[in-house]
Design an enzyme around this catalytic site. Structure first.
Site, PDB file in Angstrom:
ATOM      1  N   TRP A   1     -30.678  19.335  -2.435  1.00 33.12           N
ATOM      2  CA  TRP A   1     -30.646  17.959  -3.124  1.00 33.12           C
ATOM      3  C   TRP A   1     -29.250  17.346  -2.527  1.00 33.12           C
ATOM      4  O   TRP A   1     -28.353  17.802  -2.852  1.00 33.12           O
ATOM      5  CB  TRP A   1     -30.565  18.167  -4.720  1.00 33.12           C
ATOM      6  CG  TRP A   1     -30.794  16.744  -5.308  1.00 33.12           C
ATOM      7  CD1 TRP A   1     -31.736  16.235  -5.816  1.00 33.12           C
ATOM      8  CD2 TRP A   1     -29.445  16.132  -5.857  1.00 33.12           C
ATOM      9  NE1 TRP A   1     -31.263  14.881  -6.426  1.00 33.12           N
ATOM     10  CE2 TRP A   1     -30.113  14.903  -6.477  1.00 33.12           C
ATOM     11  CE3 TRP A   1     -28.313  16.296  -5.797  1.00 33.12           C
ATOM     12  CZ2 TRP A   1     -29.344  14.231  -7.127  1.00 33.12           C
ATOM     13  CZ3 TRP A   1     -27.444  15.328  -6.481  1.00 33.12           C
ATOM     14  CH2 TRP A   1     -28.074  14.062  -7.055  1.00 33.12           C
TER      15      TRP A   1
ATOM     16  N   ARG B   1     -35.511  22.365  -8.155  1.00 37.44           N
ATOM     17  CA  ARG B   1     -33.815  22.258  -8.189  1.00 37.44           C
ATOM     18  C   ARG B   1     -33.236  21.263  -6.871  1.00 37.44           C
ATOM     19  O   ARG B   1     -32.164  20.916  -7.248  1.00 37.44           O
ATOM     20  CB  ARG B   1     -33.029  23.440  -8.060  1.00 37.44           C
ATOM     21  CG  ARG B   1     -33.695  24.239  -9.503  1.00 37.44           C
ATOM     22  CD  ARG B   1     -32.663  25.740  -9.287  1.00 37.44           C
ATOM     23  NE  ARG B   1     -31.506  25.399  -9.651  1.00 37.44           N
ATOM     24  CZ  ARG B   1     -30.998  25.712 -10.847  1.00 37.44           C
ATOM     25  NH1 ARG B   1     -31.928  26.274 -11.680  1.00 37.44           N
ATOM     26  NH2 ARG B   1     -29.755  25.399 -11.109  1.00 37.44           N
TER      27      ARG B   1
ATOM     28  N   GLU C   1     -38.283   7.651 -15.288  1.00 32.27           N
ATOM     29  CA  GLU C   1     -38.090   8.722 -14.251  1.00 32.27           C
ATOM     30  C   GLU C   1     -39.219   9.217 -13.868  1.00 32.27           C
ATOM     31  O   GLU C   1     -39.313   9.618 -12.592  1.00 32.27           O
ATOM     32  CB  GLU C   1     -37.142   9.870 -15.149  1.00 32.27           C
ATOM     33  CG  GLU C   1     -37.761  10.594 -16.002  1.00 32.27           C
ATOM     34  CD  GLU C   1     -36.785  11.661 -16.659  1.00 32.27           C
ATOM     35  OE1 GLU C   1     -35.863  12.086 -15.834  1.00 32.27           O
ATOM     36  OE2 GLU C   1     -37.041  12.020 -17.439  1.00 32.27           O
TER      37      GLU C   1
ATOM     38  N   CYS D   1     -30.172  22.045  -6.048  1.00 28.94           N
ATOM     39  CA  CYS D   1     -30.080  22.971  -5.007  1.00 28.94           C
ATOM     40  C   CYS D   1     -30.487  24.495  -5.344  1.00 28.94           C
ATOM     41  O   CYS D   1     -30.110  24.834  -6.569  1.00 28.94           O
ATOM     42  CB  CYS D   1     -28.700  23.226  -4.151  1.00 28.94           C
ATOM     43  SG  CYS D   1     -28.248  21.396  -3.473  1.00 28.94           S
TER      44      CYS D   1
ATOM     45  N   LYS E   1     -38.318   8.884 -20.073  1.00 26.12           N
ATOM     46  CA  LYS E   1     -39.530   9.467 -19.509  1.00 26.12           C
ATOM     47  C   LYS E   1     -40.280   8.659 -18.732  1.00 26.12           C
ATOM     48  O   LYS E   1     -40.552   9.042 -17.621  1.00 26.12           O
ATOM     49  CB  LYS E   1     -40.379   9.969 -20.647  1.00 26.12           C
ATOM     50  CG  LYS E   1     -40.317  11.058 -21.429  1.00 26.12           C
ATOM     51  CD  LYS E   1     -40.009  12.561 -20.936  1.00 26.12           C
ATOM     52  CE  LYS E   1     -38.684  12.451 -20.035  1.00 26.12           C
ATOM     53  NZ  LYS E   1     -37.492  13.364 -20.571  1.00 26.12           N
TER      54      LYS E   1
ATOM     55  N   LYS F   1     -33.853  19.162 -10.836  1.00 25.38           N
ATOM     56  CA  LYS F   1     -33.483  19.869 -12.364  1.00 25.38           C
ATOM     57  C   LYS F   1     -32.002  20.370 -12.272  1.00 25.38           C
ATOM     58  O   LYS F   1     -31.637  20.955 -11.045  1.00 25.38           O
ATOM     59  CB  LYS F   1     -34.448  20.941 -12.456  1.00 25.38           C
ATOM     60  CG  LYS F   1     -34.567  21.553 -13.855  1.00 25.38           C
ATOM     61  CD  LYS F   1     -35.623  20.808 -14.653  1.00 25.38           C
ATOM     62  CE  LYS F   1     -35.821  21.329 -15.850  1.00 25.38           C
ATOM     63  NZ  LYS F   1     -36.304  20.203 -16.892  1.00 25.38           N
TER      64      LYS F   1
ATOM     65  N   ASN G   1     -24.336  26.001  -3.133  1.00 26.54           N
ATOM     66  CA  ASN G   1     -24.716  24.810  -4.155  1.00 26.54           C
ATOM     67  C   ASN G   1     -23.342  24.547  -4.685  1.00 26.54           C
ATOM     68  O   ASN G   1     -22.555  25.510  -4.782  1.00 26.54           O
ATOM     69  CB  ASN G   1     -25.522  25.487  -5.337  1.00 26.54           C
ATOM     70  CG  ASN G   1     -26.783  25.942  -4.932  1.00 26.54           C
ATOM     71  OD1 ASN G   1     -27.188  25.744  -3.760  1.00 26.54           O
ATOM     72  ND2 ASN G   1     -27.696  26.558  -5.947  1.00 26.54           N
ATOM     73  N   GLY G   2     -23.013  23.396  -4.901  1.00 26.71           N
ATOM     74  CA  GLY G   2     -21.826  22.932  -5.643  1.00 26.71           C
ATOM     75  C   GLY G   2     -21.306  22.058  -4.567  1.00 26.71           C
ATOM     76  O   GLY G   2     -21.925  21.376  -3.749  1.00 26.71           O
TER      77      GLY G   2
ATOM     78  N   HIS H   1     -30.594 -10.142 -31.193  1.00 23.08           N
ATOM     79  CA  HIS H   1     -29.267 -10.312 -30.449  1.00 23.08           C
ATOM     80  C   HIS H   1     -29.247 -10.420 -29.278  1.00 23.08           C
ATOM     81  O   HIS H   1     -28.188 -10.608 -28.402  1.00 23.08           O
ATOM     82  CB  HIS H   1     -28.181  -9.393 -30.997  1.00 23.08           C
ATOM     83  CG  HIS H   1     -28.314  -9.245 -32.673  1.00 23.08           C
ATOM     84  ND1 HIS H   1     -27.704 -10.366 -33.473  1.00 23.08           N
ATOM     85  CD2 HIS H   1     -28.767  -8.259 -33.622  1.00 23.08           C
ATOM     86  CE1 HIS H   1     -27.714  -9.916 -34.659  1.00 23.08           C
ATOM     87  NE2 HIS H   1     -28.428  -8.974 -34.829  1.00 23.08           N
TER      88      HIS H   1
ATOM     89  N   GLU I   1     -35.393   8.168 -25.616  1.00 16.50           N
ATOM     90  CA  GLU I   1     -36.183   9.210 -24.839  1.00 16.50           C
ATOM     91  C   GLU I   1     -37.385   8.815 -24.284  1.00 16.50           C
ATOM     92  O   GLU I   1     -37.914   8.899 -22.937  1.00 16.50           O
ATOM     93  CB  GLU I   1     -36.252  10.483 -25.734  1.00 16.50           C
ATOM     94  CG  GLU I   1     -37.124  11.623 -24.959  1.00 16.50           C
ATOM     95  CD  GLU I   1     -36.410  12.037 -23.774  1.00 16.50           C
ATOM     96  OE1 GLU I   1     -35.228  11.704 -23.634  1.00 16.50           O
ATOM     97  OE2 GLU I   1     -37.046  12.993 -23.186  1.00 16.50           O
TER      98      GLU I   1
HETATM   99  C1  F6R Z   1     -34.862  13.977 -18.077  1.00 16.69           C
HETATM  100  C2  F6R Z   1     -34.016  15.320 -17.856  1.00 16.69           C
HETATM  101  C3  F6R Z   1     -32.554  14.957 -17.792  1.00 16.69           C
HETATM  102  C4  F6R Z   1     -31.982  16.446 -18.369  1.00 16.69           C
HETATM  103  C5  F6R Z   1     -30.189  16.355 -18.154  1.00 16.69           C
HETATM  104  C6  F6R Z   1     -29.739  17.351 -18.991  1.00 16.69           C
HETATM  105  O1  F6R Z   1     -36.010  14.276 -18.211  1.00 16.69           O
HETATM  106  O2  F6R Z   1     -34.570  16.180 -17.487  1.00 16.69           O
HETATM  107  O3  F6R Z   1     -32.142  14.014 -18.491  1.00 16.69           O
HETATM  108  O4  F6R Z   1     -32.002  16.337 -19.822  1.00 16.69           O
HETATM  109  O5  F6R Z   1     -30.040  16.128 -16.768  1.00 16.69           O
HETATM  110  O6  F6R Z   1     -30.164  18.374 -18.528  1.00 16.69           O
HETATM  111  P1  F6R Z   1     -29.794  19.860 -19.454  1.00 16.69           P
HETATM  112  O7  F6R Z   1     -30.654  19.785 -20.538  1.00 16.69           O
HETATM  113  O8  F6R Z   1     -30.320  20.957 -18.519  1.00 16.69           O
HETATM  114  O9  F6R Z   1     -28.356  19.901 -19.841  1.00 16.69           O
END
Ligand code: F6R
Length: 609
Positions: A79, A27, A493, A2, A490, A604, A105-106, A509, A486
């Site tokens: 969001w 966001r 997502e 948000c 990637k 984000k 937000n929150g 296993h 990782e």
């Molecule tokens: C994946 C991604 C998320 C963040 C996670 C933590 O591409 O971006 O998995 O890494 O939400 O976010 P931060 O690093 O901001 O604490």
């Protein structure tokens, strides 16, 4: 998660707020809204004018009427947490008399309880959101000033909030408050801004004040003041934001993801700059607040982060064990905080976060601090909540990351861990020669990253080759395993292809049962002491007719395709091996027509639980 933006001044507010929302859209992007105070007629307060729309900011923009003039307003991009994305649930929310408007937000934890009480008192709710309770509480508060009304309302509320409030009867001000969700004031010349993120401010001012939890502020066109929710005045000295407005632009790329992947050689150069000390074959990390004697007393290191940052922490833990010989491990902060962990005085805790706002990480840090632990932060956003809460730490200097999917911050965070590991190692048992070897390796990284990125066309071709897969397996061993995890995150997502990551050693296993031609495997195969073991795992996959794409330092015969990456020191190889797989995920998603910068269901900075 948000975004909030607000403005009070002399300029036409709607275009300013819409532009701010575009900057914050990463966001949250399921609905958006804007409210402004209209011009006051003589002797009468100006009415509030509001527009909301389900969908992206561009949908909101299309709905804003031509005549929507005003010089004060607040806006929000959402969001969804409480209630599905819809026009009704979009923020701002208004009271029944259309006098009070709130963006939030929150999460208000006791929203259902408050809602039931307000409903029993005859209040009719128009949305399913938790935020709407705040609006009604403010509207009903028996107080003279808007500040007191907000304060009175907040007394009833449990949970997290970053809020901005407009009131038609007090249209010379915006009142904001923070508890657990960021609120940043932007200080201009005869104009003031507020936002949940500096991204919305830097085009207008780089002078900012970040509120602390429990702080409120009143913004007027000509001044601002900050105070606690109890009403005592606090001192707020503006600081200058380092990041410039241009660093938030797309810079000629079609997506932020592509831009941010492409920036990695420069970003790594930045995290190394000014830190290497050739004389002692070590590095200086100014903000650690951990002297050599204290560093020698550390018996264990526990790294906490979420998602990509957690994966960076896993590589960090291996680097620390390898270079500093301190037992280290990484754990998702979201799990750690709920399992009543044993907090040991000899353990150094490291919180990792790009945004510095992730609620689960922040909550873990707060719990650790309450128990007397020492916590360092490895964070990208300067002055963010986790950076401020930690006892010390280091910034990763990746620059702003706008794409929801993290790429350059992952790489820079791992490099920051390499620096921390080298620093701790050289205080303990790492030899001068090994220190020098690692420094030389670190210096080679930017050119080697450029070399990997120059291979983009080939990676794009390979992505097209595998884009028909319904599911993919990623494997790696020891140093390669977090890289595999990782890379699998990637891919899933951004492309929505199902992907799993396993240690190569665990294949037989159980997961080997999944291998068949329709389930390709990406194998991380560094040229190190485990090379033969990794080759054996590929052999097992080939024997089950599995297709293999290897990321390796030399062409792998067992693989159907190999992406060859430049070799660095064994310890630093994981930094490079993930980069081609960022491009692989990107091109797979592009070929599938995905919304690369804003994947479905994500946002984000996860600032709620
Ligand atoms: C994946 C991604 C998320 C963040 C996670 C933590 O591409 O971006 O998995 O890494 O939400 O976010 P931060 O690093 O901001 O604490």
């Amino acid at each position: 998660m948000c975004g909030i933006v607000g403005y009070i001044g002399r300029r036409d507010v709607a275009p300013l707020l819409l532009e701010g929302l575009q900057r914050l859209e990463y966001r949250g992007y399921d609905s958006a809204g804007i409210v402004i105070t209209g011009k006051a007629a003589a002797g009468k307060p100006g009415a509030l004018k509001m527009v909301k729309a389900k969908g992206r900011v561009r949908e909101l923009e299309a709905k804003v009427p031509k005549r929507f003039a005003g010089t004060t307003g607040i806006a929000h991009t959402r969001w969804a947490t409480h209630g599905a994305p819809s026009d009704e649930n979009a923020h701002p929310h208004l009271d029944a008399e259309n006098k009070v408007a709130v963006v939030h937000n929150g999460i208000i934890d006791n929203a259902s309880e408050l809602r039931a009480k307000l409903t029993a008192d005859g209040i009719v709710f128009l949305s399913e959101t938790d935020t709407e309770v705040l609006v009604h509480l403010i509207a009903r508060a028996q107080a003279e000033t808007l500040e007191e009304k907000v304060r009175e309302a907040l007394r009833h509320v449990e949970g997290t909030y970053g809020i901005a409030v407009l009131h038609a009867d007090f249209n010379d001000r915006i009142v904001v408050a923070r508890n657990g969700s960021p609120v940043v004031l932007g200080i201009g010349e005869k104009e003031m801004f507020v936002a949940s993120d500096v991204a919305a401010l830097v085009a207008h001012t780089r002078q900012v004040v970040t509120l602390d939890d429990g702080e409120m502020a009143t913004l007027k066109a000509d001044d601002f003041r900050t105070y606690t929710t109890e009403g005592s005045t606090t001192t707020a000295t503006p600081t200058t934001v380092e990041w410039e407005a241009e660093s938030y632009d797309m810079g000629g790329h079609d997506t932020y993801m592509h831009k941010e992947i492409s920036e990695q050689a420069d970003a790594v150069d930045r995290v190394l700059r000014g830190r290497i000390d050739d004389r002692f074959s070590t590095v200086h990390l100014g903000g650690l607040n951990l002297d050599a004697r204290e560093a020698r007393g550390v018996r264990r290191i526990k790294i906490l982060g979420c998602g990509t940052s957690y994966h960076a922490g896993q590589i960090g833990a291996q680097l620390i064990e390898e270079l500093a010989r301190i037992p280290a491990d990484a754990e998702p902060a979201s799990e750690f905080r709920y399992r009543n962990p044993v907090v040991d005085p000899d353990t150094l805790y490291v919180a990792v976060s790009q945004s510095g706002e992730t609620y689960d990480v922040l909550a873990a840090v707060q719990e650790l601090k309450r128990k007397g632990a020492r916590v360092l932060g490895v964070v990208n956003v300067v002055g963010s909540a986790i950076a401020r809460e930690a006892d010390g730490g280091t910034y990763v200097h990746a620059g702003p990351e706008v794409c929801v999917v993290s790429t350059k911050c992952f790489t820079n965070t791992v490099v920051a861990f390499a620096l921390l590991a080298l620093h701790l190692g050289r205080i303990r048992d790492l030899s001068v020669a090994d220190g020098k070897r690692i420094i030389d390796g670190l210096r080679r990284l930017p050119d080697q990253i450029s070399e990997i990125l120059a291979n983009e066309d080939e990676i794009k071709r390979l992505a097209a080759e595998y884009a028909d897969a319904k599911s993919m397996m990623f494997i790696g061993r020891v140093r390669g395993y977090p890289v595999a995890r990782e890379a699998s995150l990637k891919l899933k997502e951004v492309s929505y292809i199902h992907a799993e990551a396993y240690p190569a050693s665990e294949l037989k296993h159980g997961p080997l049962a999944l291998i068949e031609p329709a389930m390709p495997t990406v194998a991380i195969v560094p040229d190190d002491d485990l090379l033969e073991k990794n080759r054996a795992a590929m052999e097992e996959i080939k024997a089950r007719s599995g297709r293999i794409l290897a990321v390796a330092h030399q062409v792998q015969e067992k693989a159907d395709h190999t992406i060859v990456v430049p070799k660095n020191e064994n310890e630093l190889d994981p930094i490079l091996m993930g980069i081609p797989l960022q491009l692989f995920a990107y091109h797979t998603a592009l070929a599938m027509g995905r919304d690369i910068d804003k994947p479905r269901n994500l946002a984000k900075s996860v600032t709620v639980e």
